[in-house]
Design an enzyme around this catalytic site. Sequence first.
Site, mmCIF file in Angstrom:
data_model
loop_
_atom_site.group_PDB
_atom_site.id
_atom_site.type_symbol
_atom_site.label_atom_id
_atom_site.label_comp_id
_atom_site.label_asym_id
_atom_site.label_seq_id
_atom_site.Cartn_x
_atom_site.Cartn_y
_atom_site.Cartn_z
ATOM 1 N N GLY A 45 0.843 -1.186 0.000
ATOM 2 C CA GLY A 45 0.000 0.000 0.000
ATOM 3 C C GLY A 45 0.879 1.237 0.000
ATOM 4 O O GLY A 45 2.001 1.206 0.518
ATOM 5 N N GLN A 50 3.086 10.009 1.054
ATOM 6 C CA GLN A 50 4.365 9.294 1.189
ATOM 7 C C GLN A 50 5.325 9.587 0.044
ATOM 8 O O GLN A 50 6.520 9.315 0.161
ATOM 9 C CB GLN A 50 4.123 7.778 1.274
ATOM 10 N N CYS A 93 5.409 0.095 7.491
ATOM 11 C CA CYS A 93 5.093 1.281 6.692
ATOM 12 C C CYS A 93 6.333 1.623 5.880
ATOM 13 O O CYS A 93 7.439 1.636 6.429
ATOM 14 C CB CYS A 93 4.714 2.439 7.605
ATOM 15 N N LEU A 94 6.147 1.908 4.603
ATOM 16 C CA LEU A 94 7.292 2.221 3.738
ATOM 17 C C LEU A 94 7.985 3.518 4.165
ATOM 18 O O LEU A 94 9.130 3.754 3.794
ATOM 19 C CB LEU A 94 6.852 2.309 2.273
ATOM 20 N N HIS A 135 -4.844 1.953 7.390
ATOM 21 C CA HIS A 135 -3.472 2.482 7.466
ATOM 22 C C HIS A 135 -3.252 3.532 6.368
ATOM 23 O O HIS A 135 -2.753 4.631 6.644
ATOM 24 C CB HIS A 135 -2.492 1.306 7.319
ATOM 25 N N GLU A 136 -3.648 3.199 5.138
ATOM 26 C CA GLU A 136 -3.448 4.146 4.023
ATOM 27 C C GLU A 136 -4.342 5.369 4.190
ATOM 28 O O GLU A 136 -3.932 6.499 3.916
ATOM 29 C CB GLU A 136 -3.714 3.459 2.676
ATOM 30 N N HIS A 139 -2.843 7.929 6.419
ATOM 31 C CA HIS A 139 -1.821 8.784 5.793
ATOM 32 C C HIS A 139 -2.452 10.046 5.196
ATOM 33 O O HIS A 139 -1.814 11.102 5.162
ATOM 34 C CB HIS A 139 -1.092 8.021 4.683
HETATM 35 NI NI NI Z 1 2.325 3.623 5.754
#
Ligand code: NI
Length: 169
Positions: A45, A50, A93-94, A135-136, A139
């Site tokens: 995701g 991000q 998380c990236l 989660h997304e 963001h």
């Molecule tokens: Ni994330």
Amino acid sequence: MTVLQIRAWPDPVLSSPATPVTDPSEVADLVRDMLDTMYAAPGRGLAAPQVGVLARVFVMDTTWKEGTRDPLVCLNPEIIALSDEMATRTEGCLSIRGLSLDVTRPAWVDLGWTDMKGVRHQRRFDGFAAACVQHEYDHLDGRVTFDRVDPEARAAALATYETNLETPR
Ligand code: NI
């Protein structure tokens, strides 16, 4: 193929609310690049903040690592309903490399979103996908996993994350 730079926490863009998209064509290039970036990362995701863009867009594909790609592109997502039942999952998380956190969230979510053709959809997500959607979505409101755990867990996680940042790889 364009792989964008993924912003690392505590980049302020990750704590800023994103703005609705008015026309899918505005974000066509962004979405294509976000998918390239998510698959290259590799991740399941990715939300526009991000990659430094404060637009209400996220992409996800929760199953591609097990087989074929099946990307979901969500513009202007809206949480319509959340279950009373809660579920705890370990989330990475990236933007927070090298640190996974146990986050407790509603077990399922009814999500509305607009696709790249401008068509509105609604669907219930459960299991891992429910955690991924939430989660997304977080963001887009400037929230990360650190904001979803209790103060004690947050302090411990931040200390670990900062130590990781200072340690050369
Ligand atoms: Ni994330």
